[in-house]
Design an enzyme around this catalytic site. Structure first.
Site, PDB file in Angstrom:
ATOM      1  N   LYS A  52      26.807  38.198  29.425  1.00 57.03           N
ATOM      2  CA  LYS A  52      27.273  36.857  29.054  1.00 57.03           C
ATOM      3  C   LYS A  52      27.185  35.908  30.245  1.00 57.03           C
ATOM      4  CE  LYS A  52      30.448  38.513  25.464  1.00 57.03           C
ATOM      5  NZ  LYS A  52      29.815  37.802  24.321  1.00 57.03           N
ATOM      6  N   LEU A  53      27.594  36.391  31.402  1.00 57.12           N
ATOM      7  CA  LEU A  53      27.550  35.560  32.608  1.00 57.12           C
ATOM      8  C   LEU A  53      26.111  35.289  33.034  1.00 57.12           C
ATOM      9  CD1 LEU A  53      30.467  37.316  34.505  1.00 57.12           C
ATOM     10  CD2 LEU A  53      30.503  34.975  33.644  1.00 57.12           C
ATOM     11  N   ARG A  75      32.854  46.645  39.238  1.00 55.26           N
ATOM     12  CA  ARG A  75      33.215  47.982  39.725  1.00 55.26           C
ATOM     13  C   ARG A  75      34.014  48.727  38.654  1.00 55.26           C
ATOM     14  NH1 ARG A  75      37.798  47.878  38.394  1.00 55.26           N
ATOM     15  NH2 ARG A  75      39.582  46.822  39.357  1.00 55.26           N
ATOM     16  N   LYS A  77      37.014  51.740  38.472  1.00 49.46           N
ATOM     17  CA  LYS A  77      37.980  52.461  39.306  1.00 49.46           C
ATOM     18  C   LYS A  77      37.595  53.930  39.414  1.00 49.46           C
ATOM     19  CE  LYS A  77      42.447  50.082  39.225  1.00 49.46           C
ATOM     20  NZ  LYS A  77      42.509  49.982  40.673  1.00 49.46           N
ATOM     21  N   ARG A 109      34.037  40.595  38.991  1.00 42.42           N
ATOM     22  CA  ARG A 109      34.464  39.512  39.878  1.00 42.42           C
ATOM     23  C   ARG A 109      33.410  38.414  39.855  1.00 42.42           C
ATOM     24  NH1 ARG A 109      35.811  41.661  45.456  1.00 42.42           N
ATOM     25  NH2 ARG A 109      37.518  42.529  44.235  1.00 42.42           N
ATOM     26  N   LYS A 144      50.102  34.658  45.541  1.00 41.56           N
ATOM     27  CA  LYS A 144      50.970  35.769  45.926  1.00 41.56           C
ATOM     28  C   LYS A 144      51.610  35.462  47.276  1.00 41.56           C
ATOM     29  CE  LYS A 144      48.730  39.608  43.490  1.00 41.56           C
ATOM     30  NZ  LYS A 144      48.177  40.975  43.640  1.00 41.56           N
ATOM     31  N   GLU A 145      52.674  36.172  47.578  1.00 37.64           N
ATOM     32  CA  GLU A 145      53.388  35.958  48.837  1.00 37.64           C
ATOM     33  C   GLU A 145      52.471  36.142  50.039  1.00 37.64           C
ATOM     34  OE1 GLU A 145      57.299  37.640  51.261  1.00 37.64           O
ATOM     35  OE2 GLU A 145      56.822  38.420  49.276  1.00 37.64           O
ATOM     36  N   GLU A 171      39.085  43.557  33.329  1.00 37.40           N
ATOM     37  CA  GLU A 171      39.741  42.537  34.145  1.00 37.40           C
ATOM     38  C   GLU A 171      38.672  41.700  34.833  1.00 37.40           C
ATOM     39  OE1 GLU A 171      43.395  42.568  37.179  1.00 37.40           O
ATOM     40  OE2 GLU A 171      41.514  43.199  38.108  1.00 37.40           O
TER      41      GLU A 171
END
Length: 230
Positions: A52-53, A75, A77, A109, A144-145, A171
């Site tokens: 799609k990309l 990737r 896992k 990504r 994020k912190e 994801e």
């Protein structure tokens, strides 16, 4: 006499041990094959998103418009990473638990030139009828912190095999070139040491992230100004 009894016992035990070994080997190969099949389905889901990309990328090139996609990476896992994440979350280390509870086994990504491109690509993907959004975490609006910035979108996409249909979660992380640069270096620094990172270094990393975020915004403003002149 004793030797004869020992021989008889060995003869009676060996077939039992052999049967157990065969059963163990059979279970091992069955599990290995099942895991391989599951990973193949996740890899196919990644290919669906990448295709799609790629089509979107080609469309922008053909029409001569500025491309919102710089690069695409993917990737799967590793088995060790999957097991560690399940254990960390106190979940059973099983295939069923893995597929039901982990949303980031398959990851894509997307690196974009500008912040606005991130949301453009996200919106285009989510408009497609075979893509279903499961969850979204906007670490750009709410970093994020540590200073980490990125847009994480978990989607579900169908994978069709010869006789079965699977709906697989992938994801998708969308970030700018600058965000990816910071995240890659921060990841390398964090995993290079087993010691606890001192607060002083944490502050420096947050400061670098903020500087990069400001640069992202300034570069986009310059791009908008230049576009208005053309």
């Amino acid at each position: 006499m004793q030797n004869e009894n020992q021989n008889e016992m060995q003869e009676s035990v060996l077939p039992v041990l052999a049967d157990k070994q065969i059963a163990i080997n059979s279970d091992f190969y069955k599990m290995a094959f099942q895991f391989q099949e599951i990973m193949m389905i996740y890899e196919s889901a990644i290919k669906q998103i990448e295709t799609k990309l790629e089509i979107l990328n080609k469309e922008y090139k053909v029409t001569g418009r500025r491309n919102p996609i710089e690069t695409v990476k993917s990737r799967i896992k590793s088995p060790e990473s999957i097991a560690n994440k399940l254990i960390k979350r106190n979940l059973p280390v099983t295939f069923e638990s893995m597929t039901a509870n982990l949303h980031d086994i398959a990851g894509v990504r997307v690196i974009c030139p500008y912040i606005s491109d991130i949301y453009t690509v996200r919106d285009i993907l989510l408009k497609q009828p075979d893509i279903k959004k499961i969850e979204e975490k906007d670490y750009i609006a709410f970093p994020k912190e540590s200073g980490y910035r990125s847009l994480h979108v978990v989607v579900e996409t169908p994978v069709y095999l010869s006789n079965t249909e699977h709906h697989i979660k992938v994801e998708i992380q969308l970030r700018t070139i600058a965000m990816d640069f910071w995240a890659s270096l921060e990841h390398e620094l964090r995993y290079k040491t087993t010691a606890k990172i001192p607060e002083g270094i944490r502050r420096e990393l947050r400061h670098c992230a903020e500087t990069i975020a400001m640069t992202d915004q300034e570069m986009e403003e310059i791009a908008i100004e230049l576009q208005a002149l053309s």
